[in-house]
Design an enzyme around this catalytic site. Sequence first.
Site, short mmCIF file in Angstrom:
data_model
loop_
_atom_site.label_atom_id
_atom_site.label_comp_id
_atom_site.label_asym_id
_atom_site.label_seq_id
_atom_site.Cartn_x
_atom_site.Cartn_y
_atom_site.Cartn_z
N HIS A 1 -48.05 -42.26 25.72
CA HIS A 1 -48.74 -40.98 25.48
C HIS A 1 -50.12 -41.27 24.85
O HIS A 1 -50.58 -40.50 24.01
CB HIS A 1 -47.88 -40.11 24.57
CG HIS A 1 -48.20 -38.64 24.61
ND1 HIS A 1 -48.50 -37.96 25.76
CD2 HIS A 1 -48.25 -37.71 23.62
CE1 HIS A 1 -48.73 -36.68 25.48
NE2 HIS A 1 -48.60 -36.51 24.19
N HIS B 1 -41.77 -31.15 21.27
CA HIS B 1 -42.57 -32.05 20.42
C HIS B 1 -41.74 -32.51 19.22
O HIS B 1 -41.27 -31.66 18.46
CB HIS B 1 -43.84 -31.33 19.95
CG HIS B 1 -44.78 -31.06 21.09
ND1 HIS B 1 -44.67 -29.95 21.88
CD2 HIS B 1 -45.82 -31.79 21.58
CE1 HIS B 1 -45.61 -30.00 22.82
NE2 HIS B 1 -46.32 -31.09 22.65
N ASP C 1 -42.69 -35.17 22.91
CA ASP C 1 -44.01 -35.80 22.83
C ASP C 1 -44.47 -35.96 21.37
O ASP C 1 -44.03 -35.23 20.49
CB ASP C 1 -45.06 -34.93 23.53
CG ASP C 1 -44.93 -34.98 25.05
OD1 ASP C 1 -43.94 -35.55 25.54
OD2 ASP C 1 -45.82 -34.45 25.73
N ASP C 2 -45.39 -36.88 21.18
CA ASP C 2 -46.22 -37.02 19.98
C ASP C 2 -45.60 -37.79 18.82
O ASP C 2 -46.20 -37.91 17.76
CB ASP C 2 -46.73 -35.66 19.45
CG ASP C 2 -47.61 -34.94 20.46
OD1 ASP C 2 -47.88 -35.53 21.52
OD2 ASP C 2 -48.01 -33.80 20.20
ZN LIG Z 1 -49.07 -34.77 23.11
#
Ligand SMILES: [Zn+2]
Length: 241
Positions: free
Chosen positions: A109, A204, A59-60
């Site tokens: 996201h 992440h 993620d991210d």
């Molecule tokens: Zn996130």
Amino acid sequence: MGVFLVIFKAISFWIFLFAILTYLLFLLLVSTNVQWNFFVEAHHNNPSLKNKEIALTFDDGPVDNTLEILALLKKFNMKASFFCIGKNIEQNPEIFRKIIEEGHMVGNHTFSHTRKIGFLRTHQIIEEIIKCNNIAFNIGGISLNTFRPPFGIINPKVKRALERTGHQVIGWNVRSYDAVLSSKNFILKRIIKNIKPGDVILLHDNNLLTVEILEQLLLFLQTNNYRSIRVDNLFQLNAYS
Ligand SMILES: [Zn+2]
């Protein structure tokens, strides 16, 4: 009688307050625990899977770190899924395209990954999701079908927004805590301790530590005959439309 009335009123007040606080706590818990499927039916893992296949999810990103993650995934011939922030896609278009070119999956996201996501109104959440999809389309030529909520927050407004946008929600069942813990060994042990087919692991790509543990994690998967595949393949979904 008067005394009883006062006592009754006092007790009623405390019962009322307790009920309100319990309700607020309940709302907080069900909104921040996407894995409970309270508001939305999300995909967390696939326990029916017999093959030693799991899904690594990042993620991210996309950020500079993502390039090192891509290089490691290539070295071990594994596929992963990246839930990208629209703002970051805008800032790192080449990295976003590279993720797709190397055969990994990308998902939505939100545009800004705001910490206030739990307080946004339905139309603002829809804007966050659509904006991220538009950027992904302009830069990568694909229309994203999957969504991972920032901070795992799903409340009634996020639910309504998703009903409008039609995205499939992807959760996780193994949380690495790579964004909050600082011990590499501890994080790695948390992930591999009970690993089983169909697991979805949350990592992440904007975290330096993740890059450092990823090589050991991939080595563990390889030596134990596990393979990381894309979440759309794990759940038989269409990642793009
Ligand atoms: Zn996130």
